[in-house]
Enzyme design. Structure first.
Site, PDB file in Angstrom:
ATOM      1  N   ILE A 242       0.890  -1.164   0.000  1.00 45.07           N
ATOM      2  CA  ILE A 242       0.000   0.000   0.000  1.00 45.07           C
ATOM      3  C   ILE A 242       0.930   1.216   0.000  1.00 45.07           C
ATOM      4  O   ILE A 242       1.767   1.358   0.899  1.00 45.07           O
ATOM      5  CB  ILE A 242      -0.906  -0.012   1.248  1.00 45.07           C
ATOM      6  CG1 ILE A 242      -1.800  -1.260   1.220  1.00 45.07           C
ATOM      7  CG2 ILE A 242      -1.732   1.275   1.331  1.00 45.07           C
ATOM      8  CD1 ILE A 242      -2.555  -1.542   2.497  1.00 45.07           C
TER       9      ILE A 242
ATOM     10  N   ASN B 269      19.006  -0.252 -12.562  1.00 48.00           N
ATOM     11  CA  ASN B 269      19.324   1.142 -12.884  1.00 48.00           C
ATOM     12  C   ASN B 269      20.838   1.322 -12.728  1.00 48.00           C
ATOM     13  O   ASN B 269      21.547   0.380 -12.363  1.00 48.00           O
ATOM     14  CB  ASN B 269      18.501   2.123 -12.035  1.00 48.00           C
ATOM     15  CG  ASN B 269      18.805   2.013 -10.553  1.00 48.00           C
ATOM     16  OD1 ASN B 269      19.932   1.687 -10.163  1.00 48.00           O
ATOM     17  ND2 ASN B 269      17.820   2.271  -9.715  1.00 48.00           N
TER      18      ASN B 269
ATOM     19  N   GLY C  54      17.238   6.463 -16.240  1.00 40.90           N
ATOM     20  CA  GLY C  54      16.227   7.505 -16.021  1.00 40.90           C
ATOM     21  C   GLY C  54      15.968   8.263 -17.308  1.00 40.90           C
ATOM     22  O   GLY C  54      15.738   7.656 -18.358  1.00 40.90           O
TER      23      GLY C  54
ATOM     24  N   ASP D 213       9.286   0.212 -12.869  1.00 42.12           N
ATOM     25  CA  ASP D 213       8.503  -1.039 -12.878  1.00 42.12           C
ATOM     26  C   ASP D 213       7.724  -1.181 -14.182  1.00 42.12           C
ATOM     27  O   ASP D 213       7.583  -2.278 -14.722  1.00 42.12           O
ATOM     28  CB  ASP D 213       7.525  -1.061 -11.694  1.00 42.12           C
ATOM     29  CG  ASP D 213       8.255  -0.984 -10.363  1.00 42.12           C
ATOM     30  OD1 ASP D 213       9.374  -1.515 -10.264  1.00 42.12           O
ATOM     31  OD2 ASP D 213       7.713  -0.385  -9.418  1.00 42.12           O
TER      32      ASP D 213
ATOM     33  N   ARG E 195       2.167  10.705 -15.311  1.00 43.37           N
ATOM     34  CA  ARG E 195       0.955  10.535 -14.489  1.00 43.37           C
ATOM     35  C   ARG E 195       1.335  10.346 -13.020  1.00 43.37           C
ATOM     36  O   ARG E 195       2.466   9.979 -12.719  1.00 43.37           O
ATOM     37  CB  ARG E 195       0.206   9.276 -14.951  1.00 43.37           C
ATOM     38  CG  ARG E 195      -0.246   9.344 -16.386  1.00 43.37           C
ATOM     39  CD  ARG E 195      -0.808   7.998 -16.797  1.00 43.37           C
ATOM     40  NE  ARG E 195      -1.377   8.056 -18.128  1.00 43.37           N
ATOM     41  CZ  ARG E 195      -1.841   6.999 -18.778  1.00 43.37           C
ATOM     42  NH1 ARG E 195      -1.811   5.808 -18.220  1.00 43.37           N
ATOM     43  NH2 ARG E 195      -2.348   7.128 -19.979  1.00 43.37           N
TER      44      ARG E 195
ATOM     45  N   SER F  29      -0.516   4.469 -12.790  1.00 41.22           N
ATOM     46  CA  SER F  29       0.056   5.282 -13.870  1.00 41.22           C
ATOM     47  C   SER F  29       0.465   4.437 -15.083  1.00 41.22           C
ATOM     48  O   SER F  29       0.899   4.978 -16.097  1.00 41.22           O
ATOM     49  CB  SER F  29       1.275   6.047 -13.349  1.00 41.22           C
ATOM     50  OG  SER F  29       2.348   5.156 -13.095  1.00 41.22           O
TER      51      SER F  29
HETATM   52  O1  RIB Z   1       9.018   1.142  -7.651  1.00 40.39           O
HETATM   53  C1  RIB Z   1       8.015   1.837  -6.978  1.00 40.39           C
HETATM   54  C2  RIB Z   1       7.514   1.032  -5.808  1.00 40.39           C
HETATM   55  O2  RIB Z   1       8.555   0.894  -4.884  1.00 40.39           O
HETATM   56  C3  RIB Z   1       6.380   1.654  -5.050  1.00 40.39           C
HETATM   57  O3  RIB Z   1       5.135   1.304  -5.575  1.00 40.39           O
HETATM   58  C4  RIB Z   1       6.635   1.193  -3.627  1.00 40.39           C
HETATM   59  O4  RIB Z   1       5.648   0.375  -3.106  1.00 40.39           O
HETATM   60  C5  RIB Z   1       7.992   0.527  -3.645  1.00 40.39           C
HETATM   61  O5  RIB Z   1       7.913  -0.844  -3.642  1.00 40.39           O
END
Ligand code: RIB
Length: 297
Positions: free
Chosen positions: A11, A179, A215, A245, A278, A284
């Site tokens: 969360i 990265n 980046g 991600d 976003r 997003s």
């Molecule tokens: O990469 C972003 C994520 O890193 C976030 O959603 C947070 O929960 C962490 O795990």
């Protein structure tokens, strides 16, 4: 080919701030929001939105129903998600005016991923399938060893980076998604610069391929045979949370679809560019159609 992502579900407690809080300082947030996140969940959603056949395995607490709902809304499989006592993992995120973030995670039930849970899940998958892992759960090493015994392809996003990672059997990893900072640590090189880092990584992990994101400065793919760069798409930045991600999920979906490396980097970079324009993490992540429209512009 199926992808099983044994990964975190968080969360995200997101505080919008003018500037990041400094030591000894108390600041008032401009806005507070709760979102679904976790590198695991975000990558599963990105994979699914990119059209991959992805399964998420993980553990949430009774406060985590929103995480299951988010995965279901993205049409991702949730059959290997268990609910137990204890609180779900969470992240405390500051997002500043420039859209940059800093993140503290608390493992919560992500730290309850046991050896048995992992082997039970992996028993439903075959050698031709892909195992995706990040570094926000327990027993990552067990998952790597068990999956490799089955002949599965292992993709590892060693994030967040910490010393524990060097105790994992990293020689079993087929693809590292990293990265620049993670890449430098993994390479163990004092020297900086993309070429040197990639050269060291190839020596240290000769069987692996590397996707190194920089980046806003683009992304490199590299293995023993090929080195390929793709620049970033320039967009107005709203929030960078989850952009990495998004890139990972889209890139892996491209591997499944056997996209050419250059095309794959281009599509994943476009997906990440949309995500940074976003707010939020999981929310997003664009659909495949949105990415195609962006690329056709
Ligand atoms: O990469 C972003 C994520 O890193 C976030 O959603 C947070 O929960 C962490 O795990």
């Amino acid at each position: 080919m199926k992808v099983i992502n044994i990964g975190s579900l968080n969360i995200d407690r997101t505080y919008s701030v003018k500037e990041f809080v400094r030591p000894k300082e108390t600041i008032k947030a401009l806005k507070y929001e709760e979102h679904c996140g976790g590198k695991g969940l975000n990558q599963t959603i990105a994979l699914r939105k990119a059209g991959a056949n992805v399964y998420h395995a993980g553990i949430i607490g009774h406060d985590g129903q929103m995480l299951i709902n988010e995965l279901k809304a993205a049409d991702a499989s949730t059959e290997y998600i268990k609910m137990t006592d204890g609180n779900s993992g969470h992240a405390m995120i500051q997002v500043d005016e420039k859209g940059e973030n800093n993140i503290i995670i608390h493992g919560g039930t992500n730290d309850h991923i046991s050896k048995e849970f992992i082997t039970d899940v992996l028993d439903r998958f075959e050698g031709k399938d892909i195992l995706l892992l990040q570094n926000e759960i327990t027993n990552v090493d067990v998952a790597m060893r068990y999956a490799k015994k089955k002949g599965m392809t292992i993709i590892f996003n060693p994030s967040p980076m910490n010393d524990k990672i060097f105790q994992y059997p990293l020689e079993l990893v087929d693809y590292f998604l990293i990265n620049e900072l993670e890449a430098a640590e993994l390479a163990g090189t004092e020297k900086t610069g993309v070429d040197e880092i990639l050269r060291q990584l190839k020596i240290k992990y000769p069987k692996a391929a590397f996707v190194m994101t920089l980046g806003g400065d683009g992304v490199w793919f590299c293995n023993q045979e090929r080195k390929q760069f793709h620049p970033s798409f320039k967009v107005a930045v709203a929030d960078t949370t989850g952009a990495g991600d998004t890139f990972c999920g889209y890139f892996i979906a491209g591997l499944v679809d056997e996209l050419d490396v250059e095309m794959n980097l281009r599509r994943a970079s476009a997906a990440a560019a949309i995500a940074v324009s976003r707010h939020g993490a999981a929310q997003s992540i664009p659909t495949k159609e949105e990415v195609e429209t962006f690329l056709n512009k």
